[in-house]
Enzyme design. Structure first.
Site, PDB file in Angstrom:
ATOM      1  N   SER A 139       0.869  -1.188   0.000  1.00  0.00           N
ATOM      2  CA  SER A 139       0.000   0.000   0.000  1.00  0.00           C
ATOM      3  C   SER A 139       0.900   1.231   0.000  1.00  0.00           C
ATOM      4  CB  SER A 139      -0.845  -0.012   1.281  1.00  0.00           C
ATOM      5  OG  SER A 139      -1.485   1.231   1.490  1.00  0.00           O
ATOM      6  N   TYR A 152      -2.341  -1.665  10.413  1.00  0.00           N
ATOM      7  CA  TYR A 152      -2.301  -1.749   8.950  1.00  0.00           C
ATOM      8  C   TYR A 152      -0.961  -1.239   8.418  1.00  0.00           C
ATOM      9  CZ  TYR A 152      -4.077  -1.186   4.128  1.00  0.00           C
ATOM     10  OH  TYR A 152      -4.271  -1.271   2.771  1.00  0.00           O
TER      11      TYR A 152
END
Ligand code: NAD
Length: 257
Positions: A139, A152
């Site tokens: 990401s 995350y």
């Protein structure tokens, strides 16, 4: 680009980016193994639909990526794994002091540890086949941080580090390992964040999308699952043979800022 005869296993691929990647790989001729933790008729129907649409072999294997044994069993059951896409992921948003420990553990297990387990089983298969590609879906949050997404961001930075390590361990072999770092892609994972963001910021949907969610994405456009899939196909191509141990951002300029 022909991936005919290759088998791709894509974790977390009954929706969103994983499904988009599966479709693009199948479009390039690869046989695909879809996965999630459910075992619904729709999961198997999706595989059948891909098989029909692209003329490849496609099947669905249930495996919960929060469980090390099931991660390993997925690759064993697939029987072949020339292309491994570690995509399964979940999100939870809360300040560190309120972040539920079980949410932290689940995110680290699904978004990071699963890739370790699948890769450990897939590498010997790739070596035997004489070719392999590991594509990890990290990401923009694998390269930068935002508040309230501690688990995350830790997991995504972790998977970038894992990608580099696997690349070094396979550097002299016809195997590569890289991480794709998408910015915001409109999928169920992002969709699910919109109502909470609307509530937090007191904004309507369009405003929260443009001014909050895409505030860090200079293009002000979501990336598409087809673009992420196309990047995965590129990483499987001969042109990408010397690309290993690195990240490719598909983020509309996010990490340029
Ligand atoms: P999504 O919710 O549509 O897909 C997540 C997939 O993971 C689903 O198929 C889901 O079934 C699967 N999954 C969840 N828990 C699982 C488990 N325990 N075992 C097996 N499968 C499981 O979300 P998405 O946006 O397509 O996300 C896919 C990946 O892309 C994630 O790793 C996510 O972090 C990453 N990503 C997404 C965006 C974005 O904007 N959507 C941006 C950057 C990175």
């Amino acid at each position: 680009m022909s991936l005919v005869g290759k088998t791709a296993v894509i974790t977390g691929s009954n929706s969103g980016i994983g499904l988009g990647i599966a479709r693009e790989l199948a479009g390039a001729g690869a046989n695909v193994v879809l996965n999630s933790f459910t075992d619904a008729q729709e999961d198997h129907d999706l595989a059948e639909e891909i098989a029909r649409e692209y003329g490849v072999l496609a099947r669905y294997i249930k495996a919960d990526m929060s469980k090390p044994d099931e991660c390993r069993a997925l690759i064993e059951q697939a029987g072949a794994c020339d292309i491994l896409v570690n995509n399964a992921g979940i999100q939870h948003v809360a300040p560190v002091e309120d972040f539920a420990p079980e949410k932290w553990d689940a995110i680290i297990a699904i978004n990071l540890s699963s890739a370790f387990h699948t890769t450990a089983v897939a590498l010997p298969m790739m070596r035997k086949a004489g070719w392999g590609r590991v594509v990890n879906i990290a990401s923009a949050h694998g390269l930068t941080a935002s508040p309230y997404k501690s688990a995350y961001i830790a997991a995504k930075h972790g998977i970038v580090g894992l990608s580099k390590t696997v690349a070094l361990e396979t550097a002299e072999e016809p195997i590569t390992c890289n991480a794709i770092c998408p910015g915001y892609v409109l999928t169920p994972l992002v969709e699910a964040q919109i109502p909470e963001q609307m509530k937090t910021h007191g904004m309507d949907r369009d405003t929260v999308v443009r001014e909050v969610m895409l505030a860090r994405q200079p293009s002000r456009q979501f990336a598409t699952v087809e673009q992420i899939g196309g990047t995965a196909v590129f990483l499987c191509s001969d042109a990408a043979e010397q690309i290993t141990g690195t990240t490719i951002s598909v983020d509309g300029g996010w990490t340029a800022m």
